[in-house]
Design a protein around this motif. Structure first.
Motif, PDB file in Angstrom:
ATOM      1  N   ALA A   1       0.835  -1.208   0.000  1.00  0.00           N
ATOM      2  CA  ALA A   1       0.000   0.000   0.000  1.00  0.00           C
ATOM      3  C   ALA A   1       0.865   1.251   0.000  1.00  0.00           C
ATOM      4  O   ALA A   1       1.933   1.288   0.617  1.00  0.00           O
ATOM      5  N   CYS A   2       0.409   2.290  -0.703  1.00  0.00           N
ATOM      6  CA  CYS A   2       1.181   3.539  -0.721  1.00  0.00           C
ATOM      7  C   CYS A   2       0.234   4.722  -0.523  1.00  0.00           C
ATOM      8  O   CYS A   2      -0.938   4.666  -0.893  1.00  0.00           O
ATOM      9  N   ASN A   3       0.768   5.780   0.068  1.00  0.00           N
ATOM     10  CA  ASN A   3      -0.052   6.939   0.431  1.00  0.00           C
ATOM     11  C   ASN A   3       0.217   8.164  -0.448  1.00  0.00           C
ATOM     12  O   ASN A   3      -0.270   9.253  -0.128  1.00  0.00           O
ATOM     13  N   ILE A   4       1.020   7.997  -1.482  1.00  0.00           N
ATOM     14  CA  ILE A   4       1.242   9.111  -2.414  1.00  0.00           C
ATOM     15  C   ILE A   4       1.273   8.549  -3.830  1.00  0.00           C
ATOM     16  O   ILE A   4       1.324   7.325  -4.026  1.00  0.00           O
ATOM     17  N   GLN A   5       1.258   9.438  -4.788  1.00  0.00           N
ATOM     18  CA  GLN A   5       1.520   9.007  -6.170  1.00  0.00           C
ATOM     19  C   GLN A   5       2.730   9.781  -6.681  1.00  0.00           C
ATOM     20  O   GLN A   5       2.753  11.012  -6.625  1.00  0.00           O
ATOM     21  N   CYS A   6       3.736   9.046  -7.126  1.00  0.00           N
ATOM     22  CA  CYS A   6       4.904   9.677  -7.762  1.00  0.00           C
ATOM     23  C   CYS A   6       4.732   9.536  -9.275  1.00  0.00           C
ATOM     24  O   CYS A   6       4.321   8.475  -9.755  1.00  0.00           O
ATOM     25  N   ASN A   7       5.075  10.563  -9.998  1.00  0.00           N
ATOM     26  CA  ASN A   7       4.904  10.507 -11.459  1.00  0.00           C
ATOM     27  C   ASN A   7       5.883   9.549 -12.132  1.00  0.00           C
ATOM     28  O   ASN A   7       5.768   9.290 -13.319  1.00  0.00           O
ATOM     29  N   TYR A   8       6.852   9.030 -11.380  1.00  0.00           N
ATOM     30  CA  TYR A   8       7.781   8.048 -11.960  1.00  0.00           C
ATOM     31  C   TYR A   8       7.409   6.627 -11.552  1.00  0.00           C
ATOM     32  O   TYR A   8       8.192   5.704 -11.720  1.00  0.00           O
ATOM     33  N   CYS A   9       6.227   6.457 -10.982  1.00  0.00           N
ATOM     34  CA  CYS A   9       5.885   5.140 -10.433  1.00  0.00           C
ATOM     35  C   CYS A   9       4.635   4.567 -11.059  1.00  0.00           C
ATOM     36  O   CYS A   9       3.636   5.245 -11.254  1.00  0.00           O
ATOM     37  N   ASN A  10       4.721   3.278 -11.349  1.00  0.00           N
ATOM     38  CA  ASN A  10       3.546   2.455 -11.593  1.00  0.00           C
ATOM     39  C   ASN A  10       3.770   1.270 -10.667  1.00  0.00           C
ATOM     40  O   ASN A  10       4.669   0.466 -10.906  1.00  0.00           O
ATOM     41  N   ARG A  11       2.966   1.195  -9.597  1.00  0.00           N
ATOM     42  CA  ARG A  11       3.270   0.210  -8.543  1.00  0.00           C
ATOM     43  C   ARG A  11       3.308  -1.228  -9.046  1.00  0.00           C
ATOM     44  O   ARG A  11       3.887  -2.097  -8.409  1.00  0.00           O
ATOM     45  N   LYS A  12       2.712  -1.443 -10.191  1.00  0.00           N
ATOM     46  CA  LYS A  12       2.813  -2.778 -10.787  1.00  0.00           C
ATOM     47  C   LYS A  12       4.286  -3.122 -11.040  1.00  0.00           C
ATOM     48  O   LYS A  12       4.671  -4.276 -11.085  1.00  0.00           O
TER      49      LYS A  12
ATOM     50  N   ASP B   1       7.123  -1.988  -9.291  1.00  0.00           N
ATOM     51  CA  ASP B   1       8.004  -1.648  -8.177  1.00  0.00           C
ATOM     52  C   ASP B   1       8.040  -0.156  -7.834  1.00  0.00           C
ATOM     53  O   ASP B   1       7.620   0.697  -8.601  1.00  0.00           O
ATOM     54  N   CYS B   2       8.580   0.103  -6.650  1.00  0.00           N
ATOM     55  CA  CYS B   2       8.655   1.463  -6.119  1.00  0.00           C
ATOM     56  C   CYS B   2       9.967   2.082  -6.554  1.00  0.00           C
ATOM     57  O   CYS B   2      11.028   1.707  -6.078  1.00  0.00           O
ATOM     58  N   ALA B   3       9.878   3.031  -7.457  1.00  0.00           N
ATOM     59  CA  ALA B   3      11.097   3.609  -8.026  1.00  0.00           C
ATOM     60  C   ALA B   3      11.844   4.485  -7.029  1.00  0.00           C
ATOM     61  O   ALA B   3      12.914   4.996  -7.326  1.00  0.00           O
ATOM     62  N   ASN B   4      11.272   4.682  -5.830  1.00  0.00           N
ATOM     63  CA  ASN B   4      12.000   5.437  -4.810  1.00  0.00           C
ATOM     64  C   ASN B   4      13.283   4.739  -4.409  1.00  0.00           C
ATOM     65  O   ASN B   4      14.240   5.370  -4.011  1.00  0.00           O
ATOM     66  N   GLU B   5      13.300   3.435  -4.390  1.00  0.00           N
ATOM     67  CA  GLU B   5      14.471   2.724  -3.853  1.00  0.00           C
ATOM     68  C   GLU B   5      14.754   1.473  -4.655  1.00  0.00           C
ATOM     69  O   GLU B   5      15.479   0.611  -4.227  1.00  0.00           O
TER      70      GLU B   5
ATOM     71  N   GLY C   1       9.681  -1.221  -1.044  1.00  0.00           N
ATOM     72  CA  GLY C   1       8.624  -1.166  -2.039  1.00  0.00           C
ATOM     73  C   GLY C   1       8.391  -2.502  -2.703  1.00  0.00           C
ATOM     74  O   GLY C   1       9.047  -3.495  -2.364  1.00  0.00           O
ATOM     75  N   PRO C   2       7.488  -2.563  -3.658  1.00  0.00           N
ATOM     76  CA  PRO C   2       6.597  -1.467  -4.036  1.00  0.00           C
ATOM     77  C   PRO C   2       5.591  -1.188  -2.924  1.00  0.00           C
ATOM     78  O   PRO C   2       5.199  -2.095  -2.220  1.00  0.00           O
ATOM     79  N   GLY C   3       5.217   0.098  -2.816  1.00  0.00           N
ATOM     80  CA  GLY C   3       4.419   0.531  -1.688  1.00  0.00           C
ATOM     81  C   GLY C   3       5.316   1.252  -0.701  1.00  0.00           C
ATOM     82  O   GLY C   3       6.508   1.433  -0.944  1.00  0.00           O
ATOM     83  N   ASP C   4       4.773   1.667   0.406  1.00  0.00           N
ATOM     84  CA  ASP C   4       5.558   2.428   1.370  1.00  0.00           C
ATOM     85  C   ASP C   4       5.645   1.680   2.698  1.00  0.00           C
ATOM     86  O   ASP C   4       4.628   1.393   3.339  1.00  0.00           O
TER      87      ASP C   4
ATOM     88  N   SER D   1      11.279   4.767   2.726  1.00  0.00           N
ATOM     89  CA  SER D   1       9.936   5.359   2.755  1.00  0.00           C
ATOM     90  C   SER D   1       9.932   6.703   2.039  1.00  0.00           C
ATOM     91  O   SER D   1      10.954   7.388   1.968  1.00  0.00           O
ATOM     92  N   ASN D   2       8.725   7.099   1.591  1.00  0.00           N
ATOM     93  CA  ASN D   2       8.590   8.452   1.053  1.00  0.00           C
ATOM     94  C   ASN D   2       8.511   9.485   2.178  1.00  0.00           C
ATOM     95  O   ASN D   2       8.538  10.683   1.918  1.00  0.00           O
ATOM     96  N   GLY D   3       8.384   9.048   3.413  1.00  0.00           N
ATOM     97  CA  GLY D   3       8.470   9.937   4.574  1.00  0.00           C
ATOM     98  C   GLY D   3       7.146  10.432   5.123  1.00  0.00           C
ATOM     99  O   GLY D   3       7.085  10.885   6.270  1.00  0.00           O
TER     100      GLY D   3
HETATM  101 FE1  SF4 Z   1       6.205   6.702  -4.964  1.00  0.00          FE
HETATM  102 FE2  SF4 Z   1       7.148   4.303  -4.076  1.00  0.00          FE
HETATM  103 FE3  SF4 Z   1       4.596   5.010  -3.648  1.00  0.00          FE
HETATM  104 FE4  SF4 Z   1       5.448   4.410  -6.110  1.00  0.00          FE
HETATM  105  S1  SF4 Z   1       5.298   2.991  -4.375  1.00  0.00           S
HETATM  106  S2  SF4 Z   1       4.109   6.128  -5.543  1.00  0.00           S
HETATM  107  S3  SF4 Z   1       7.556   5.288  -6.077  1.00  0.00           S
HETATM  108  S4  SF4 Z   1       6.419   6.052  -2.825  1.00  0.00           S
END
Ligand code: SF4
Ligand code: CLF
Length: 491
Positions: free
Chosen positions: A72-83, A85-89, A125-128, A156-158
């Motif tokens: 589960a994630c609480n934000i949307q990043c424009n570089y992410c499609n959770r399908k 993986d989480c591009a944050n890390e 990830g994917p998710g927070d 985490s996205n913080g």
């Molecule tokens: Fe952002 Fe990670 Fe959430 Fe994707 S899963 S929206 S990269 S914090």
């Protein structure tokens, strides 16, 4: 060449020969991470010495694994499609195996029994990991009760992080990554279309302002409690690049231990907003320029491999497919902890050897005044030149001069040798990959590829097989600058 023994699947030189030929140690200042115990207080050194991401030196010796348990994630990043993986890390574009905490703990036990280099379990990830906290905590609790020597690490996205800092401290989690891409909510609005906070969705600048404030709150709280914080920033040309130096200074001022500036990976096939709208990632030169501008700001991590959210193994290798759920054994060997302890003892001795040898080699190089040399190294780990040229899938790029050895980056390439034969096209690609790097050090190379590399202006040397990377580089530098035409390290 030294006799070789195998320890934990890693080929290392025998200790007898090490004593005669080379003792060694990494005093090389690399990646901005402090190199050794002389550079930091003992408590901090104890936290980073076995963590492959927080210490550039440790990444030669230790492995990490990730489990994907908190979708589960609480934000949307424009570089992410959770399908994907989480591009944050982690590297987007691959689909990780999603696990329950029970399945994840089973997998960690199996890997720990097989991979003595394993020192860290990360949730990335994917998710927070902080938003989907119950699953993160359940996984860490299960692993910690059975494998107390494995360090826990989360990313985490913080946004939700300030709500869990006390638990994180109570659980002895020493390493937290926060992805912070900007200090400016106007810029943030171009990266985060919405955030979900306290039961409400917030869009645009308002949402970004909430996120950025929570990120700084989380950073301050974690630093105040002695947790080592790595800040990840995704470099997005034309969007947040102009503010990256200021961000670097700010997170340093607030006590971040490391800053990892990662290139945006953008591909329409990933289905992300940036991928679909043609937002490009930075070139290697653009990334390097931003890193150089950061200068004396926060310590920069340069050995990140943007690994998968279910990665297993040393950075730069991925053994994840060996440990998928369907391949896990019913029972695991009981001597895993013993093997990991023996491996760590070996690493401690090896580090001491390596430090001594590097200091000796450095003393000679320090007297020379010549321009820096760039050298590519083929290594499978252990801090040594221990990989055949034809097997290398990445080249570690170093710079050496009278001031010492610095790790610059790694460059990936397909291995030249396939099924015992060289692939001509791949050699052409390797030459292109090594643009600007005139020398390669490897454990071995055949005469055919050596000649072709030489024709392309790249000298490949295999005379220092099994040497420590730093001593080989310093010896090469000293050798070339003492006697430019000869060189004991010439092949
Ligand atoms: Fe952002 Fe990670 Fe959430 Fe994707 S899963 S929206 S990269 S914090
Ligand atoms: Fe994983 Fe991240 Fe912990 Fe490392 S990765 S959660 S800090 S154990 Fe490391 Fe991989 Fe780069 Fe991350 S190389 S993507 S920085």
């Amino acid at each position: 060449m030294a006799n070789i023994i195998s320890l934990g699947g890693l080929q290392v030189a025998s200790r007898d020969e090490l004593g005669q030929a080379m003792a060694g140690g990494c005093t090389a200042s690399s990646c901005g991470t402090k190199a050794g115990p002389a550079d930091m207080d003992p408590a901090t050194w104890a936290k980073v010495k076995d963590h492959p991401c927080y210490s550039e030196e440790a990444h030669h010796y230790f492995a990490r694994m990730h489990v994907s348990v908190a979708p589960a994630c609480n934000i949307q990043c424009n570089y992410c499609n959770r399908k994907y993986d989480c591009a944050n890390e982690s590297r987007p574009g691959v689909v990780s195996e999603r696990l329950t905490p029970e399945q994840a703990a089973r997998k960690v036990l199996a890997v720990a029994a097989e991979v003595p280099q394993l020192s860290v379990l990360g949730i990335a990830g994917p998710g927070d990991a902080a938003y989907d906290w119950k699953k993160t905590k359940a996984t860490f609790d299960k692993v910690q009760s059975q494998l107390p020597d494995i360090k826990l690490c989360l990313s985490s996205n913080g946004l939700a992080m300030p709500d869990h800092v006390e638990e994180i401290v109570a659980m002895n989690i020493d390493h937290v990554t926060l992805t912070i891409n900007t200090l400016d909510p106007e810029v943030g609005a171009k990266i985060y279309p919405w955030v979900f906070f306290r039961g409400k969705r917030h869009e645009g600048v308002e949402g970004a302002a909430i996120l950025l404030a929570r990120q700084m709150e989380a950073l301050d709280m974690l630093v105040a409690r002695g947790v080592l914080v790595k800040v990840n920033s995704v470099l997005i040309p034309g969007i947040n690049d102009a503010g990256m130096v200021e961000l670097n200074r700010e997170v340093k001022a607030r006590g971040a231990f490391l800053h990892n500036i990662m290139p945006l990976i953008s591909d329409p096939a990933h289905g992300t907003h940036f991928g679909l709208t043609g937002q490009r990632g930075p070139t290697a030169a653009e990334l390097r320029a931003v890193q150089d501008q950061c200068g004396d700001g926060a310590n920069l991590m340069k050995h990140c491999r943007q690994c998968r959210a279910d990665a297993v193994g040393m950075l730069g290798e991925d053994r994840g497919q060996e440990f998928t759920l369907d391949k896990l054994p019913e029972t695991v060997a009981e001597d895993g902890e013993e093997k990991r302890a023996a491996y760590r003892d070996w690493v401690a001795r090896e580090r001491a050897d390596r430090r001594a040898a590097t200091e000796a080699a450095q003393a000679e190089a320090a007297a020379l005044a010549a321009p820096p040399m760039r050298v590519a190294v083929c290594t499978k780990g252990g801090g040594r030149i221990n990989q055949h040229f034809g097997h290398a899938t990445e080249f570690q790029i170093y710079e050496v001069d009278a001031g010492g050895v610095r790790f610059l980056t790694h460059r990936r390439a397909d291995n030249y040798c396939v099924g015992g034969h060289g692939e001509s096209d791949r050699l052409t690609e390797i030459v292109r990959t090594l643009d600007g790097v005139p020398v390669v050090l490897c454990a071995r190379i055949g005469e055919g590829p050596r000649s072709r590399m030489a024709e392309a202006g790249i000298e490949v040397i295999d005379a220092c097989a099994m040497d420590y990377i730093e001593t080989a580089l310093l010896d090469l530098y000293a050798d070339r600058n003492r006697s430019p035409d000869a060189g004991a390290l010439s092949a």
